[in-house]
Motif scaffolding. Structure first.
Motif, PDB file in Angstrom:
ATOM      1  N   PHE A   1     -26.799  50.980  16.960  1.00 21.66           N
ATOM      2  CA  PHE A   1     -27.017  49.545  16.779  1.00 21.66           C
ATOM      3  C   PHE A   1     -28.489  49.254  16.507  1.00 21.66           C
ATOM      4  N   SER A   2     -29.327  49.968  17.237  1.00 26.45           N
ATOM      5  CA  SER A   2     -30.760  49.798  17.042  1.00 26.45           C
ATOM      6  C   SER A   2     -31.142  50.183  15.613  1.00 26.45           C
ATOM      7  N   GLU A   3     -30.582  51.293  15.109  1.00 29.00           N
ATOM      8  CA  GLU A   3     -30.870  51.719  13.745  1.00 29.00           C
ATOM      9  C   GLU A   3     -30.370  50.697  12.734  1.00 29.00           C
ATOM     10  N   LEU A   4     -29.165  50.161  12.989  1.00 26.55           N
ATOM     11  CA  LEU A   4     -28.630  49.128  12.097  1.00 26.55           C
ATOM     12  C   LEU A   4     -29.513  47.876  12.080  1.00 26.55           C
ATOM     13  N   LEU A   5     -29.937  47.489  13.260  1.00 25.86           N
ATOM     14  CA  LEU A   5     -30.781  46.298  13.380  1.00 25.86           C
ATOM     15  C   LEU A   5     -32.099  46.512  12.637  1.00 25.86           C
ATOM     16  N   GLU A   6     -32.666  47.693  12.834  1.00 27.18           N
ATOM     17  CA  GLU A   6     -33.910  48.014  12.136  1.00 27.18           C
ATOM     18  C   GLU A   6     -33.688  47.996  10.626  1.00 27.18           C
ATOM     19  N   TYR A   7     -32.600  48.578  10.184  1.00 22.99           N
ATOM     20  CA  TYR A   7     -32.279  48.590   8.757  1.00 22.99           C
ATOM     21  C   TYR A   7     -32.136  47.158   8.236  1.00 22.99           C
ATOM     22  N   TYR A   8     -31.451  46.340   9.012  1.00 20.12           N
ATOM     23  CA  TYR A   8     -31.243  44.938   8.611  1.00 20.12           C
ATOM     24  C   TYR A   8     -32.577  44.202   8.524  1.00 20.12           C
TER      25      TYR A   8
ATOM     26  N   GLN B   1     -34.515  45.420   5.504  1.00 22.03           N
ATOM     27  CA  GLN B   1     -33.917  44.917   4.271  1.00 22.03           C
ATOM     28  C   GLN B   1     -34.130  43.404   4.124  1.00 22.03           C
ATOM     29  N   ARG B   2     -34.067  42.703   5.190  1.00 24.93           N
ATOM     30  CA  ARG B   2     -34.248  41.261   5.175  1.00 24.93           C
ATOM     31  C   ARG B   2     -35.692  40.929   4.814  1.00 24.93           C
ATOM     32  N   GLU B   3     -36.624  41.719   5.325  1.00 22.73           N
ATOM     33  CA  GLU B   3     -38.030  41.497   5.048  1.00 22.73           C
ATOM     34  C   GLU B   3     -38.333  41.764   3.558  1.00 22.73           C
ATOM     35  N   GLU B   4     -37.631  42.741   3.045  1.00 18.24           N
ATOM     36  CA  GLU B   4     -37.859  43.067   1.632  1.00 18.24           C
ATOM     37  C   GLU B   4     -37.332  41.973   0.706  1.00 18.24           C
ATOM     38  N   MET B   5     -36.389  41.242   1.190  1.00 16.79           N
ATOM     39  CA  MET B   5     -35.847  40.166   0.368  1.00 16.79           C
ATOM     40  C   MET B   5     -36.813  38.992   0.374  1.00 16.79           C
ATOM     41  N   SER B   6     -36.853  38.381  -0.702  1.00 12.93           N
ATOM     42  CA  SER B   6     -37.711  37.200  -0.789  1.00 12.93           C
ATOM     43  C   SER B   6     -36.823  35.973  -0.941  1.00 12.93           C
ATOM     44  N   TRP B   7     -37.480  34.837  -1.110  1.00 14.20           N
ATOM     45  CA  TRP B   7     -36.689  33.613  -1.225  1.00 14.20           C
ATOM     46  C   TRP B   7     -35.972  33.533  -2.557  1.00 14.20           C
ATOM     47  N   THR B   8     -36.375  34.419  -3.409  1.00 14.44           N
ATOM     48  CA  THR B   8     -35.763  34.413  -4.729  1.00 14.44           C
ATOM     49  C   THR B   8     -34.573  35.360  -4.804  1.00 14.44           C
ATOM     50  N   THR B   9     -34.323  36.090  -3.775  1.00 16.53           N
ATOM     51  CA  THR B   9     -33.214  37.041  -3.788  1.00 16.53           C
ATOM     52  C   THR B   9     -31.911  36.247  -3.865  1.00 16.53           C
ATOM     53  N   THR B  10     -31.009  36.821  -4.610  1.00 20.43           N
ATOM     54  CA  THR B  10     -29.754  36.125  -4.818  1.00 20.43           C
ATOM     55  C   THR B  10     -28.903  36.125  -3.570  1.00 20.43           C
ATOM     56  N   THR B  11     -28.023  35.185  -3.536  1.00 25.43           N
ATOM     57  CA  THR B  11     -27.123  35.042  -2.410  1.00 25.43           C
ATOM     58  C   THR B  11     -26.171  36.231  -2.377  1.00 25.43           C
TER      59      THR B  11
ATOM     60  N   LEU C   1     -25.720  42.555   1.975  1.00 24.98           N
ATOM     61  CA  LEU C   1     -26.403  43.081   3.165  1.00 24.98           C
ATOM     62  C   LEU C   1     -25.616  42.718   4.414  1.00 24.98           C
ATOM     63  N   ALA C   2     -25.206  41.473   4.510  1.00 29.51           N
ATOM     64  CA  ALA C   2     -24.447  41.025   5.679  1.00 29.51           C
ATOM     65  C   ALA C   2     -23.129  41.784   5.774  1.00 29.51           C
ATOM     66  N   ALA C   3     -22.434  41.984   4.640  1.00 28.51           N
ATOM     67  CA  ALA C   3     -21.162  42.709   4.619  1.00 28.51           C
ATOM     68  C   ALA C   3     -21.382  44.161   5.028  1.00 28.51           C
ATOM     69  N   HIS C   4     -22.465  44.764   4.517  1.00 26.62           N
ATOM     70  CA  HIS C   4     -22.784  46.153   4.852  1.00 26.62           C
ATOM     71  C   HIS C   4     -23.036  46.290   6.359  1.00 26.62           C
ATOM     72  N   ILE C   5     -23.760  45.370   6.928  1.00 28.99           N
ATOM     73  CA  ILE C   5     -24.082  45.425   8.362  1.00 28.99           C
ATOM     74  C   ILE C   5     -22.799  45.209   9.164  1.00 28.99           C
ATOM     75  N   ARG C   6     -21.968  44.277   8.797  1.00 30.87           N
ATOM     76  CA  ARG C   6     -20.699  44.039   9.498  1.00 30.87           C
ATOM     77  C   ARG C   6     -19.796  45.285   9.453  1.00 30.87           C
ATOM     78  N   LYS C   7     -19.710  45.882   8.278  1.00 32.34           N
ATOM     79  CA  LYS C   7     -18.887  47.071   8.117  1.00 32.34           C
ATOM     80  C   LYS C   7     -19.429  48.215   8.992  1.00 32.34           C
ATOM     81  N   SER C   8     -20.720  48.364   8.990  1.00 32.03           N
ATOM     82  CA  SER C   8     -21.338  49.408   9.824  1.00 32.03           C
ATOM     83  C   SER C   8     -21.065  49.173  11.297  1.00 32.03           C
ATOM     84  N   LEU C   9     -21.091  47.894  11.730  1.00 32.00           N
ATOM     85  CA  LEU C   9     -20.823  47.564  13.124  1.00 32.00           C
ATOM     86  C   LEU C   9     -19.375  47.868  13.491  1.00 32.00           C
TER      87      LEU C   9
END
Length: 182
Positions: A145-152, A155-165, A171-179
């Protein structure tokens, strides 16, 4: 030279025949047999006219009485103390037997308690193994979980406000699936 055989005795012919037979059977002369008979009666103090031989009976009775008194003395000195000691030993033995039976009962009860404790200890150890296994699983889950959180977070930090929905949803789907797969 003086002759030592100076006395003579007269007796009937039948007695002479009996004396002759006795002398032949014992391989002695009649004179020698007669001297030995006299000597025997003198020493033994027996009365040849007494067919029951009361002196002999008295001597035998005295001997029997001595033997009986000896046996009674031995009985007092040895047998009675032996019987008393045997009775004491029997009493002590029965008391020891009772004590040993009591100890045996206690040992059986303690054995049952020990077996019960062993069974409970085995169950406790099995429970502790399960807890240890679950704790290891929990630690592994925390790590994942810690690794997933760190990955999230990365990845979230790398995204900017211009990143598409769509990327945000991936990313959210990938994290949910991993969980779910944890």
């Amino acid at each position: 030279m003086k002759q030592t055989d100076t006395n003579s005795i007269r007796y009937p012919q039948e007695i002479d025949e009996k004396m002759e037979k006795l002398a032949k059977n014992l391989s002695r002369s009649k004179k020698e047999l007669f001297c030995q008979m006299v000597d025997y009666f003198y020493r033994s103090k027996k009365d040849p006219a007494d067919p029951g031989d009361e002196v002999l009976k008295k001597e035998l009775s005295a001997g029997v009485n001595r033997i009986i008194s000896f046996i009674r003395q031995q009985e007092k000195d040895f047998l009675l103390p032996l019987f008393t000691d045997a009775a004491s030993l029997k009493t002590a033995s029965s008391k020891q037997k009772e004590l040993l039976e009591g100890i045996a009962k206690l040992l059986l009860a303690e054995r049952e308690k020990t077996l019960s404790l062993i069974e409970k200890t085995d169950r406790l150890l099995a429970g502790m193994k399960i807890i240890a296994t679950r704790q290891a699983e929990k630690d592994t889950l925390k790590q994942c979980f810690s690794e997933l959180l760190e990955y999230y977070i990365v990845q979230r930090e790398e995204m900017s406000w211009t990143t598409t929905t769509q990327k945000k949803d991936e990313l959210a789907a990938h994290i949910r699936k991993s969980l779910k797969n944890l």
